[in-house]
Design an enzyme around this catalytic site. Structure first.
Site, short mmCIF file in Angstrom:
data_model
loop_
_atom_site.label_atom_id
_atom_site.label_comp_id
_atom_site.label_asym_id
_atom_site.label_seq_id
_atom_site.Cartn_x
_atom_site.Cartn_y
_atom_site.Cartn_z
N SER A 56 71.63 62.32 82.20
CA SER A 56 70.76 62.89 81.17
C SER A 56 70.87 62.22 79.81
O SER A 56 70.06 62.51 78.93
CB SER A 56 71.01 64.39 81.02
OG SER A 56 70.52 65.08 82.15
N LYS A 63 69.69 67.41 70.41
CA LYS A 63 69.14 67.96 71.64
C LYS A 63 69.16 69.49 71.57
O LYS A 63 70.16 70.08 71.18
CB LYS A 63 69.98 67.47 72.83
CG LYS A 63 69.48 67.90 74.20
CD LYS A 63 70.39 67.31 75.28
CE LYS A 63 69.91 67.67 76.68
NZ LYS A 63 70.79 67.09 77.73
N SER A 70 67.81 65.01 80.97
CA SER A 70 67.27 66.12 80.21
C SER A 70 67.19 65.86 78.71
O SER A 70 66.57 66.62 77.96
CB SER A 70 68.12 67.37 80.45
OG SER A 70 69.47 67.16 80.05
#
Length: 529
Positions: free
Chosen positions: A229, A130, A205
């Site tokens: 997330s 990420k 996210s």
């Protein structure tokens, strides 16, 4: 529990307002390139349907080279990423060089396979990261235009530990702006698509991670979770994801950094297509803190106490759980009872109706020194002056803002916060915490929807902004949770459920994940529909 007349009026007003805002948004927002009708190609390379655990074993045994595995995943990313926009910066050349070094190391190793497995359990296995995690030499912006050009000079601790275990990062993946929204979209990298339906969101996210793993462009990855997330992207993309007990996996060198009491609620954890990779990844990512968990303890599912919570009791600000998700959760209950001989008890907590309000309240509390969380508008403007939300809204109307609608909306919502938290909401949280902790103990598991509906269309969460409360409340309660895929809906979209345990009982949810994968089939190739 039925809604009162006042609450029914609130629901009607809320939906009416959201409908009006939706029409306004669609009128002013720029049009996306058409992707309707396109779909991902099916997986053709057999290396792409092996778990990281299986790949590492084959690499150690010289049944396949690390270069072959890494190249297979590079080829897949190049095949699907033009459709997904999940990987925003790759390091393919460096990854192939590292894979060649792995193959050379294995050739020269004299201690045997067991020595390699113990010292380097993920040796030669590709990994996605990420973009909010620092990965040395790679962008570290979280989609903020003012941070364009920021490059990580170190590795975040979980990434460093995975690399030390032999994993090879292939690149970094997209997030929502500043990691505070359930759709991975920003004005730096653009919008990421769901591999099962390109017109739908992959979540956020950690949506880039969810998308590329679900699309078979990665086998394992890392996410972070302060409101869902990890779990929402894993749910929307049909993969496994684990939100650890807070404080176990380091959140250092992630952006934005924690402030206020956020360290109490944020968790970093593994995301993967195969359940057997969850536990070894967590062991590695936790480092020395792994000793706080009972990850080596054998779990007998027949001796656990199981509960199911079908919905939040009818919150005025979340949409009802869809019939298909309630039905799949009932099927899980029936299989648990039939296969394990256990009794799954349905429980209800009236306090869950206030899940969003609890999450919102506790996210705004000051730390032990009395310092409040950093305002979101400040983060939007860094490294310069704070953003002015109303000015950014006006700029957005004429398409001049550097910020997404979601980020502007969050900053505006933050402006409306009262200075003192509601005593009623604090009371509801404390009561819920006590009840849940007593229910779970050290041998309890409950099932809870990961979201009220399957992956929505792009931008639609803007008009159902509080549905993340189904995951967010678990953060505030400080509980470990594993999102598990449960097959596909009639539309071909992933179904799933959260499996939640008591604090530090992560090993229980990971064992249930293995059972559910075996029972319901786990990840499905989105190109094979």
């Amino acid at each position: 529990m039925a809604l009162s007349r006042l609450e029914k009026l609130q629901v009607w007003l809320f939906k009416t307002l959201m409908g009006a805002l939706c029409a306004l948004f669609l009128f002013f927002s720029p049009r996306r390139p058409a992707v309707s009708g396109k779909k991902l190609p099916p997986v053709s390379n057999p290396l792409l349907v092996l778990s990281a655990t299986q790949l590492a074993k084959k690499i150690r045994r010289k049944e396949v080279s690390s270069v072959e595995v890494v190249q297979a995943y590079i080829d897949r990313i190049q095949e699907v990423n033009p459709l997904l926009n999940a990987v925003v910066k790759d390091r393919f050349d460096a990854a192939l060089q590292e894979a060649a070094q792995v193959d050379k190391l294995i050739e020269e190793e004299t201690g045997g396979e067991d020595v390699l497995e113990d010292r380097l359990p993920l040796l030669g296995v590709p990994l996605s990261v990420k973009e909010s995690y620092a990965l040395q030499g790679m962008p570290h912006t979280t989609g903020v235009i003012s941070r364009r050009g920021v490059v990580a000079t170190v590795d975040a601790p979980p990434v460093a530990l995975l690399k030390r275990a032999g994993a090879i990062p292939l690149g970094v993946t997209n997030t929502s702006e500043l990691c505070m929204w359930c759709e991975s979209n920003n004005h730096l990298y653009g919008i990421t698509n769901n591999p099962y339906d390109l017109d739908r969101i992959p979540g956020g996210s950690s949506g880039g991670e969810g998308s590329i793993i679900g699309g078979a462009g990665a086998v394992i990855g890392v996410g972070s979770d302060i409101g869902g997330s990890i779990r929402m992207p894993c749910f929307f993309n049909g993969i496994f994801g684990h939100k650890t007990t807070p404080g176990i996996v380091s959140s250092e060198n992630q952006y934005p950094p924690c402030s206020g009491r956020h360290e109490e609620y944020v968790s970093s954890g593994p995301m993967c297509r195969y359940a057997e990779d969850l536990l070894p990844m967590l062991k590695i990512m936790a480092g020395t803190n792994a000793s706080m968990l009972s990850l080596d303890t054998k779990v007998d599912l027949k001796k656990l106490r199981f509960f199911t919570i079908p919905h939040d009791g009818g919150s005025p600000v979340t949409y009802p759980v869809s019939k298909e998700l309630m039905e799949i959760q009932r099927k899980v209950v029936k299989r648990l009872e039939a296969d394990l001989g256990v009794k799954v008890q349905e429980v209800r907590f009236p306090e869950l109706r206030y899940s969003f309000h609890i999450w919102d309240t506790y996210m705004g509390l000051p730390d032990k020194e009395g310092k409040p969380p950093q305002p979101f508008a400040e983060q939007m403007g860094e490294p310069g002056r704070p953003a002015w939300p109303l000015w950014e809204l006006l700029k957005w109307v004429v398409r001049k803002s550097e910020h997404t609608t979601a980020a502007i909306g969050l900053a505006l919502l933050e402006m409306s916060h009262v200075s003192k938290p509601s005593p009623f909401i604090i009371q509801q949280k404390e009561k819920l915490q006590k009840e849940v902790d007593e229910l779970l103990g050290t041998d309890g598991i409950f099932l809870y929807p990961s979201h009220p509906r399957v992956a929505p269309k792009h931008h639609h969460p803007l008009f159902r902004p509080f549905d993340f409360a189904y995951t967010g409340i678990i953060n505030i309660l400080g509980l470990p949770a594993t999102q598990c895929p449960l097959g596909l809906s009639e539309e071909g979209l992933p179904l799933g459920v959260q499996v939640v345990a008591g604090k530090l009982q992560d090993h229980l949810t990971l064992e249930v994940a293995l059972y559910l994968e075996k029972t319901f089939g786990g990840w499905r190739d989105p190109g094979a529909k």
